[in-house]
Design a protein around this motif. Structure first.
Motif, PDB file in Angstrom:
ATOM      1  N   LEU A 214      35.945  48.637  49.368  1.00 27.00           N
ATOM      2  CA  LEU A 214      37.266  48.846  49.956  1.00 27.00           C
ATOM      3  C   LEU A 214      37.959  50.096  49.407  1.00 27.00           C
ATOM      4  CD1 LEU A 214      38.753  45.231  50.201  1.00 27.00           C
ATOM      5  CD2 LEU A 214      38.140  46.754  52.082  1.00 27.00           C
ATOM      6  N   GLY A 215      37.224  50.852  48.578  1.00 36.75           N
ATOM      7  CA  GLY A 215      37.788  52.073  48.031  1.00 36.75           C
ATOM      8  C   GLY A 215      38.326  51.944  46.620  1.00 36.75           C
ATOM      9  N   ASN A 216      38.113  50.789  45.982  1.00 35.87           N
ATOM     10  CA  ASN A 216      38.580  50.593  44.613  1.00 35.87           C
ATOM     11  C   ASN A 216      37.620  51.215  43.609  1.00 35.87           C
ATOM     12  OD1 ASN A 216      40.880  48.885  45.336  1.00 35.87           O
ATOM     13  ND2 ASN A 216      39.336  47.360  45.902  1.00 35.87           N
ATOM     14  N   ASP A 217      38.128  51.540  42.443  1.00 32.13           N
ATOM     15  CA  ASP A 217      37.312  52.081  41.365  1.00 32.13           C
ATOM     16  C   ASP A 217      36.238  51.069  40.988  1.00 32.13           C
ATOM     17  OD1 ASP A 217      36.397  52.764  38.665  1.00 32.13           O
ATOM     18  OD2 ASP A 217      38.023  54.243  38.674  1.00 32.13           O
ATOM     19  N   ALA A 218      35.016  51.541  40.801  1.00 33.98           N
ATOM     20  CA  ALA A 218      33.894  50.653  40.491  1.00 33.98           C
ATOM     21  C   ALA A 218      34.116  49.892  39.190  1.00 33.98           C
ATOM     22  CB  ALA A 218      32.598  51.462  40.411  1.00 33.98           C
ATOM     23  N   ASN A 219      34.895  50.468  38.274  1.00 28.82           N
ATOM     24  CA  ASN A 219      35.156  49.827  36.985  1.00 28.82           C
ATOM     25  C   ASN A 219      36.408  48.962  37.004  1.00 28.82           C
ATOM     26  OD1 ASN A 219      32.923  51.126  35.726  1.00 28.82           O
ATOM     27  ND2 ASN A 219      34.159  52.995  35.544  1.00 28.82           N
ATOM     28  N   ALA A 220      37.022  48.803  38.180  1.00 27.77           N
ATOM     29  CA  ALA A 220      38.266  48.026  38.256  1.00 27.77           C
ATOM     30  C   ALA A 220      38.226  47.060  39.437  1.00 27.77           C
ATOM     31  CB  ALA A 220      39.462  48.968  38.380  1.00 27.77           C
ATOM     32  N   THR A 221      37.055  46.467  39.664  1.00 27.23           N
ATOM     33  CA  THR A 221      36.936  45.483  40.742  1.00 27.23           C
ATOM     34  C   THR A 221      37.217  44.087  40.186  1.00 27.23           C
ATOM     35  OG1 THR A 221      34.565  45.235  40.369  1.00 27.23           O
ATOM     36  CG2 THR A 221      35.260  46.889  41.968  1.00 27.23           C
ATOM     37  N   TYR A 222      37.803  43.243  41.006  1.00 27.05           N
ATOM     38  CA  TYR A 222      38.169  41.897  40.558  1.00 27.05           C
ATOM     39  C   TYR A 222      38.449  41.034  41.780  1.00 27.05           C
ATOM     40  CZ  TYR A 222      42.990  43.100  41.720  1.00 27.05           C
ATOM     41  OH  TYR A 222      44.128  43.469  42.390  1.00 27.05           O
ATOM     42  N   SER A 223      38.731  39.782  41.544  1.00 26.37           N
ATOM     43  CA  SER A 223      39.106  38.873  42.627  1.00 26.37           C
ATOM     44  C   SER A 223      40.111  37.854  42.094  1.00 26.37           C
ATOM     45  CB  SER A 223      37.877  38.180  43.219  1.00 26.37           C
ATOM     46  OG  SER A 223      37.145  37.520  42.203  1.00 26.37           O
ATOM     47  N   VAL A 224      40.799  37.210  43.028  1.00 27.51           N
ATOM     48  CA  VAL A 224      41.859  36.266  42.683  1.00 27.51           C
ATOM     49  C   VAL A 224      41.655  34.990  43.493  1.00 27.51           C
ATOM     50  CG1 VAL A 224      44.345  35.848  42.656  1.00 27.51           C
ATOM     51  CG2 VAL A 224      43.482  38.161  42.249  1.00 27.51           C
ATOM     52  N   ALA A 225      41.800  33.852  42.837  1.00 30.46           N
ATOM     53  CA  ALA A 225      41.803  32.561  43.521  1.00 30.46           C
ATOM     54  C   ALA A 225      43.219  31.986  43.438  1.00 30.46           C
ATOM     55  CB  ALA A 225      40.809  31.606  42.878  1.00 30.46           C
ATOM     56  N   GLU A 226      43.770  31.599  44.582  1.00 28.95           N
ATOM     57  CA  GLU A 226      45.135  31.079  44.628  1.00 28.95           C
ATOM     58  C   GLU A 226      45.175  29.752  45.379  1.00 28.95           C
ATOM     59  OE1 GLU A 226      47.865  33.835  46.306  1.00 28.95           O
ATOM     60  OE2 GLU A 226      47.470  35.414  44.837  1.00 28.95           O
ATOM     61  N   SER A 227      46.066  28.891  44.925  1.00 31.40           N
ATOM     62  CA  SER A 227      46.360  27.663  45.663  1.00 31.40           C
ATOM     63  C   SER A 227      47.868  27.485  45.724  1.00 31.40           C
ATOM     64  CB  SER A 227      45.700  26.445  45.006  1.00 31.40           C
ATOM     65  OG  SER A 227      46.289  26.168  43.743  1.00 31.40           O
ATOM     66  N   ASP A 228      48.330  26.989  46.859  1.00 31.13           N
ATOM     67  CA  ASP A 228      49.762  26.784  47.091  1.00 31.13           C
ATOM     68  C   ASP A 228      49.916  25.460  47.827  1.00 31.13           C
ATOM     69  OD1 ASP A 228      52.430  26.826  47.782  1.00 31.13           O
ATOM     70  OD2 ASP A 228      52.413  28.858  48.598  1.00 31.13           O
TER      71      ASP A 228
END
Length: 382
Positions: A214-228
């Motif tokens: 998606l164009g992010n820095d290769a050393n700054a990739t991550y993901s988030v899990a959320e519940s509401d």
């Protein structure tokens, strides 16, 4: 000072109520007609102080079968610290599709506690443009699958050399840094109304990835899990007394790779606000969990049109922030070891559009750090 601010802004809120009554559109002949309204509301955020917001809003029904209208709105806010923001929001509710978005530019004059042992908060200017959009498709009347896109670019600047050094140590962006994410979500929505439910529940589960493609820095990739999760229950047949609860969780995966902008500032995380806590008082961290409760009592039969549009609210909440901190050299807190932050309070709601159940609100809270805080806003926290 907080009490004076509360009284002053309450007076402005009352003026808003009078303004809204004096500027009602033509007589309503149908509960499903389109409406355009512009109204001012007071603004207060503990991190950027008091100000005023101007909100133009258009509401409409996509079909006669729908109980909740679609809305398109903008918010223009300016505060006494010189902070300002320009935002747009859409909640487009169609028979099979929903499109929800929030976007705009924020200029904030903030004091942020980046490190536990720092004697002084960093006095910073944060400039941020962000966009969030999500499209839902209804598999049934109450089960939806969603795909979303988010984009954020921000930069910080310190007011002094000491502030500048804190920003460097906390790995904040001194020039614009961008972050793009794509999400998938499952939404179960059994509320009796989209904006102000009296009964039912809503559960949203979201996975938000920020990969290199998606164009992010290769050393700054991550993901988030959320519940509401939100639950609503009416306490009487007239539906004038009800309870509302919300349990929000945000967990940052691959937190060791994530940029500092991905960390949570307890008190506010994106569009979510944990009432009762000042943004910047708590160290940015990877994960948050927050539980809030409201008791709502709608006034009726008072003989006053103004009072009959009001709701009295009692509220309470608690939460924790834990995991990776802004300073990678500091030891992480587990959820068990993290401090529990709690608050109680009361609030008022005024139905700016009664048939659409759209309110403006004021909340006053007291937290376990013995701080009184005041919140004003458009729409509901829960």
């Amino acid at each position: 000072m907080v009490v004076f601010t509360s009284v002053l802004l309450s007076a402005v809120l009352f003026s808003t109520m009078v303004f809204s009554q004096e500027n009602e559109t033509t007589e309503v002949t149908s509960s499903k007609e389109s409406k355009f309204t512009v109204f001012p509301i007071p603004f207060y955020d503990p991190s950027i102080k008091s100000g005023v917001s101007l909100v133009p809003m258009y509401s409409f029904y996509a079909s006669d079968q729908q109980d909740s209208p679609s809305t398109i709105s903008a918010t223009f806010t300016y505060t006494q610290t010189g902070s300002y923001n320009i935002r747009g929001n859409t909640d487009i509710l169609l028979d099979k599709f929903r499109f929800v978005s929030d976007f705009g530019f924020n200029y904030s004059d903030l004091d942020v506690q980046f490190f536990k042992k720092a004697r002084h908060k960093a006095q910073t200017i944060q400039e941020e443009f962000n966009f969030f959009g999500e499209m839902y498709y209804g598999l049934t009347d109450s089960v939806f699958l969603g795909v979303g896109l988010s984009y954020q670019t921000e930069r910080y600047s310190g007011k002094t050399k000491r502030d500048h050094l804190q920003l460097i140590a906390a790995r904040r962006c001194l020039s614009y840094c961008s972050d793009t994410g794509a999400s998938v979500s499952l939404l179960i929505d059994k509320r009796d109304h989209y904006y102000y439910p009296h009964s039912g529940y809503m559960l949203s589960l979201t996975y938000d990835g920020h990969p290199e493609w998606l164009g992010n820095d290769a050393n700054a990739t991550y993901s988030v899990a959320e519940s509401d999760f939100r639950y609503f229950h009416s306490l009487n047949d007239a539906q004038t007394k009800s309870i509302a609860t919300r349990w929000l969780n945000r967990y940052l995966l691959d937190s060791e790779n994530a940029p500092s902008s991905a960390l949570s500032l307890f008190g506010r995380q994106g569009r979510d606000v944990q009432r009762g806590f000042i943004v910047g008082d708590y160290i940015p961290s990877a994960n948050i969990t927050s539980l809030e409760f409201e008791y709502r009592h709608e006034i009726e039969g008072s003989g006053s049109e103004l009072l009959d549009k009001m709701t009295v609210v009692g509220l309470a909440g608690a939460g924790k922030y834990y995991g990776r901190l802004a300073n990678p050299l500091q030891e992480e807190d587990t959820i068990r070891d993290a401090d529990t932050l709690s608050m109680v309070g009361f609030g008022l709601r005024y139905a700016i559009l009664p048939k659409e159940r759209i309110n403006i609100r004021m909340d006053v809270t007291y937290n376990n750090s013995e701080q009184w805080l005041v919140y004003f806003g458009f729409g509901e926290n829960i």
